[in-house]
Design a protein around this motif. Structure first.
Motif, mmCIF file in Angstrom:
data_model
loop_
_atom_site.group_PDB
_atom_site.id
_atom_site.type_symbol
_atom_site.label_atom_id
_atom_site.label_comp_id
_atom_site.label_asym_id
_atom_site.label_seq_id
_atom_site.Cartn_x
_atom_site.Cartn_y
_atom_site.Cartn_z
ATOM 1 N N PHE A 4 8.275 -2.248 -8.188
ATOM 2 C CA PHE A 4 7.913 -2.614 -6.817
ATOM 3 C C PHE A 4 7.382 -1.408 -6.057
ATOM 4 O O PHE A 4 6.349 -1.488 -5.379
ATOM 5 C CB PHE A 4 9.128 -3.208 -6.110
ATOM 6 C CG PHE A 4 8.881 -3.593 -4.693
ATOM 7 C CD1 PHE A 4 8.072 -4.675 -4.388
ATOM 8 C CD2 PHE A 4 9.458 -2.872 -3.663
ATOM 9 C CE1 PHE A 4 7.837 -5.031 -3.076
ATOM 10 C CE2 PHE A 4 9.226 -3.219 -2.347
ATOM 11 C CZ PHE A 4 8.413 -4.294 -2.051
ATOM 12 N N LYS A 5 8.061 -0.276 -6.173
ATOM 13 C CA LYS A 5 7.650 0.931 -5.466
ATOM 14 C C LYS A 5 6.293 1.424 -5.960
ATOM 15 O O LYS A 5 5.427 1.785 -5.163
ATOM 16 C CB LYS A 5 8.711 2.011 -5.656
ATOM 17 C CG LYS A 5 8.565 3.188 -4.748
ATOM 18 C CD LYS A 5 9.739 4.121 -4.950
ATOM 19 C CE LYS A 5 9.942 5.029 -3.794
ATOM 20 N NZ LYS A 5 11.065 5.917 -3.970
ATOM 21 N N MET A 6 6.106 1.413 -7.283
ATOM 22 C CA MET A 6 4.823 1.851 -7.835
ATOM 23 C C MET A 6 3.703 0.893 -7.454
ATOM 24 O O MET A 6 2.580 1.322 -7.185
ATOM 25 C CB MET A 6 4.924 1.993 -9.345
ATOM 26 C CG MET A 6 5.734 3.192 -9.771
ATOM 27 S SD MET A 6 5.861 3.357 -11.541
ATOM 28 C CE MET A 6 4.166 3.489 -12.002
ATOM 29 N N SER A 7 3.998 -0.402 -7.427
ATOM 30 C CA SER A 7 2.957 -1.360 -7.067
ATOM 31 C C SER A 7 2.549 -1.208 -5.604
ATOM 32 O O SER A 7 1.381 -1.383 -5.266
ATOM 33 C CB SER A 7 3.416 -2.785 -7.349
ATOM 34 O OG SER A 7 4.493 -3.131 -6.515
ATOM 35 N N ILE A 8 3.491 -0.859 -4.743
ATOM 36 C CA ILE A 8 3.148 -0.635 -3.336
ATOM 37 C C ILE A 8 2.259 0.597 -3.193
ATOM 38 O O ILE A 8 1.237 0.563 -2.497
ATOM 39 C CB ILE A 8 4.421 -0.496 -2.479
ATOM 40 C CG1 ILE A 8 5.069 -1.856 -2.296
ATOM 41 C CG2 ILE A 8 4.105 0.123 -1.124
ATOM 42 C CD1 ILE A 8 6.358 -1.820 -1.521
ATOM 43 N N VAL A 9 2.597 1.685 -3.862
ATOM 44 C CA VAL A 9 1.810 2.916 -3.757
ATOM 45 C C VAL A 9 0.408 2.704 -4.304
ATOM 46 O O VAL A 9 -0.599 3.039 -3.653
ATOM 47 C CB VAL A 9 2.520 4.082 -4.479
ATOM 48 C CG1 VAL A 9 1.612 5.284 -4.603
ATOM 49 C CG2 VAL A 9 3.787 4.458 -3.749
ATOM 50 N N PHE A 10 0.304 2.119 -5.499
ATOM 51 C CA PHE A 10 -1.015 1.902 -6.081
ATOM 52 C C PHE A 10 -1.791 0.824 -5.335
ATOM 53 O O PHE A 10 -3.016 0.898 -5.236
ATOM 54 C CB PHE A 10 -0.900 1.562 -7.564
ATOM 55 C CG PHE A 10 -0.500 2.736 -8.401
ATOM 56 C CD1 PHE A 10 -1.257 3.892 -8.405
ATOM 57 C CD2 PHE A 10 0.642 2.692 -9.166
ATOM 58 C CE1 PHE A 10 -0.889 4.980 -9.159
ATOM 59 C CE2 PHE A 10 1.019 3.776 -9.932
ATOM 60 C CZ PHE A 10 0.254 4.926 -9.923
#
Length: 110
Positions: A4-10
């Motif tokens: 979830f965190k990586m998908s938000i950043v990318f």
């Protein structure tokens, strides 16, 4: 949570040109009485594209050059103190993403 965190950043990085376009379009409609926005449309668009390109160049520099140097320094410093570092995947990727973003901001905005 990591995905979830990586998908938000990318997602923010990938969608930033569209977000900037809509912000520009909204500002253009609200400030239509000001002539400088319509006269210098190419300047505004080229400035946005240049800042996005510089951000991506800074991110690649931070990720491929500064981050390995920084991690090696931290590892050698911990080894000299006799500390054995144990990381989980979540903590390590979170650290990498956060460090890269901070280095990009520090490199691009002195």
């Amino acid at each position: 949570m990591l995905e979830f965190k990586m998908s938000i950043v990318f997602g923010i990085l990938i969608a930033s040109p569209l977000i900037l376009f809509y912000a520009y379009r909204g500002a253009r409609k609200r400030l239509s009485n000001l002539n400088f926005i319509q006269e210098k449309k190419t300047l505004v668009i080229s400035t946005i594209l240049a800042s996005l390109a510089l951000f991506l160049i800074g991110a690649s520099y931070a990720y491929f050059y500064m981050l390995p140097f920084f991690l090696e320094f931290l590892y050698k410093d911990a080894m000299s103190l006799g500390i054995n570092a144990n990381f989980s995947i979540y903590e390590f990727i979170s650290f990498i993403v956060l460090t890269t973003v901070i280095l990009v901001l520090l490199l691009n905005y002195p």
